[in-house]
Write a protein that holds these residues in place. Structure first.
Motif, PDB file in Angstrom:
ATOM      1  N   LEU A  49      12.035  -1.842  13.888  1.00 54.47           N
ATOM      2  CA  LEU A  49      11.156  -0.443  14.010  1.00 54.47           C
ATOM      3  C   LEU A  49       9.916  -0.996  13.219  1.00 54.47           C
ATOM      4  O   LEU A  49       9.728  -1.291  11.975  1.00 54.47           O
ATOM      5  N   LYS A  50       8.619  -0.814  14.030  1.00 52.62           N
ATOM      6  CA  LYS A  50       7.386  -0.949  13.638  1.00 52.62           C
ATOM      7  C   LYS A  50       6.686   0.317  13.802  1.00 52.62           C
ATOM      8  O   LYS A  50       6.579   0.994  14.631  1.00 52.62           O
ATOM      9  N   VAL A  51       5.674   0.494  12.569  1.00 55.19           N
ATOM     10  CA  VAL A  51       5.004   1.875  12.640  1.00 55.19           C
ATOM     11  C   VAL A  51       3.512   1.119  12.252  1.00 55.19           C
ATOM     12  O   VAL A  51       3.325   0.585  11.404  1.00 55.19           O
ATOM     13  N   GLU A  52       2.569   1.666  13.090  1.00 59.95           N
ATOM     14  CA  GLU A  52       1.190   1.354  12.934  1.00 59.95           C
ATOM     15  C   GLU A  52       0.546   1.735  11.432  1.00 59.95           C
ATOM     16  O   GLU A  52       0.567   3.280  11.204  1.00 59.95           O
ATOM     17  N   LEU A  53       0.178   1.097  10.438  1.00 65.92           N
ATOM     18  CA  LEU A  53      -0.371   1.309   9.143  1.00 65.92           C
ATOM     19  C   LEU A  53       0.647   2.490   8.396  1.00 65.92           C
ATOM     20  O   LEU A  53       1.709   2.279   8.333  1.00 65.92           O
ATOM     21  N   SER A  54      -0.109   3.523   8.047  1.00 65.83           N
ATOM     22  CA  SER A  54       0.656   4.639   7.431  1.00 65.83           C
ATOM     23  C   SER A  54       1.403   5.629   8.323  1.00 65.83           C
ATOM     24  O   SER A  54       0.663   6.059   9.165  1.00 65.83           O
ATOM     25  N   THR A  99       0.766  -1.198   0.136  1.00 66.02           N
ATOM     26  CA  THR A  99       0.234  -0.026   0.109  1.00 66.02           C
ATOM     27  C   THR A  99       0.977   1.226   0.175  1.00 66.02           C
ATOM     28  O   THR A  99       0.385   2.185   0.118  1.00 66.02           O
ATOM     29  N   GLY A 100       2.176   1.174   0.125  1.00 64.99           N
ATOM     30  CA  GLY A 100       3.139   2.306  -0.019  1.00 64.99           C
ATOM     31  C   GLY A 100       3.408   2.787   1.578  1.00 64.99           C
ATOM     32  O   GLY A 100       4.443   3.380   1.552  1.00 64.99           O
ATOM     33  N   ASN A 101       3.040   2.031   2.571  1.00 67.56           N
ATOM     34  CA  ASN A 101       3.502   2.251   3.779  1.00 67.56           C
ATOM     35  C   ASN A 101       4.645   2.027   4.239  1.00 67.56           C
ATOM     36  O   ASN A 101       5.521   2.962   4.721  1.00 67.56           O
ATOM     37  N   THR A 102       5.373   0.788   3.919  1.00 66.60           N
ATOM     38  CA  THR A 102       6.656   0.446   4.250  1.00 66.60           C
ATOM     39  C   THR A 102       7.534   1.163   3.109  1.00 66.60           C
ATOM     40  O   THR A 102       8.775   1.545   3.556  1.00 66.60           O
ATOM     41  N   GLY A 156       9.331  -2.285   9.345  1.00 67.25           N
ATOM     42  CA  GLY A 156       7.871  -2.554   8.801  1.00 67.25           C
ATOM     43  C   GLY A 156       6.611  -1.744   9.250  1.00 67.25           C
ATOM     44  O   GLY A 156       6.498  -1.609  10.423  1.00 67.25           O
ATOM     45  N   SER A 157       5.838  -1.541   8.416  1.00 63.34           N
ATOM     46  CA  SER A 157       4.300  -1.186   8.690  1.00 63.34           C
ATOM     47  C   SER A 157       3.522  -2.386   9.381  1.00 63.34           C
ATOM     48  O   SER A 157       3.635  -3.355   9.067  1.00 63.34           O
TER      49      SER A 157
END
Length: 148
Positions: free
Chosen positions: A121-126, A12-15, A89-90
């Motif tokens: 490193l983990k990011v919630e969604l976008s 989706t472009g997030n990562t 990653g997202s």
């Protein structure tokens, strides 16, 4: 100059957004970074760089995305001893396994002998503006680990 290979998968472009922000951080730290979509990467390229960054979103209940599976399996015969590495990653907290793909990549890197000194490193969604700044700092911090 220190050289880092950043390989990622993004649906989706997030990562991909995370990868670009991390790459900015690496460059700010004075290192060179080669950014590649996993479908355009070759496992042998990992040996040609001082550092390795792998990024993947978590698919389903904690799996690597399909497009990362071939690369992941092809890595099995590599010796990454002495290489610095990290993963990102997202993620989606609605699943039981939050960001499990990041954990899977870290485990693989360690199994192959890489030195993983940063937490994944983990990011919630976008990633929002604050998350992108965190990504830039992650890239700077990783590049700093490679400085003599």
């Amino acid at each position: 100059m220190t050289s880092i290979l950043l390989v990622y998968a993004s649906m989706t472009g997030n990562t991909e957004d995370m990868a670009q922000a991390i790459a900015e951080g690496v460059r700010l730290a004075g290192a060179e970074v080669v950014v590649k979509d996993v479908l355009d990467a070759n496992k042998h390229e990992l040996a040609n760089h001082d550092g390795i960054l792998l990024g993947a979103y978590t698919w389903g209940d904690g799996d690597l995305p399909d497009e990362f599976l071939d690369f992941y399996e092809e890595m099995d015969d590599l010796d990454l001893t002495g290489k610095k590495a990290a993963a990102f990653g997202s993620c989606d907290s609605s699943y039981a396994e939050y960001g499990a793909a990041v954990d899977t990549l870290i485990a693989k890197l360690r199994e192959l002998g890489a030195e993983v000194e940063l937490d994944g490193l983990k990011v919630e969604l976008s990633p929002d503006a604050g998350d992108k700044e965190t990504c830039r700092r992650f890239g700077q911090q990783f590049a700093g680990l490679l400085q003599p």
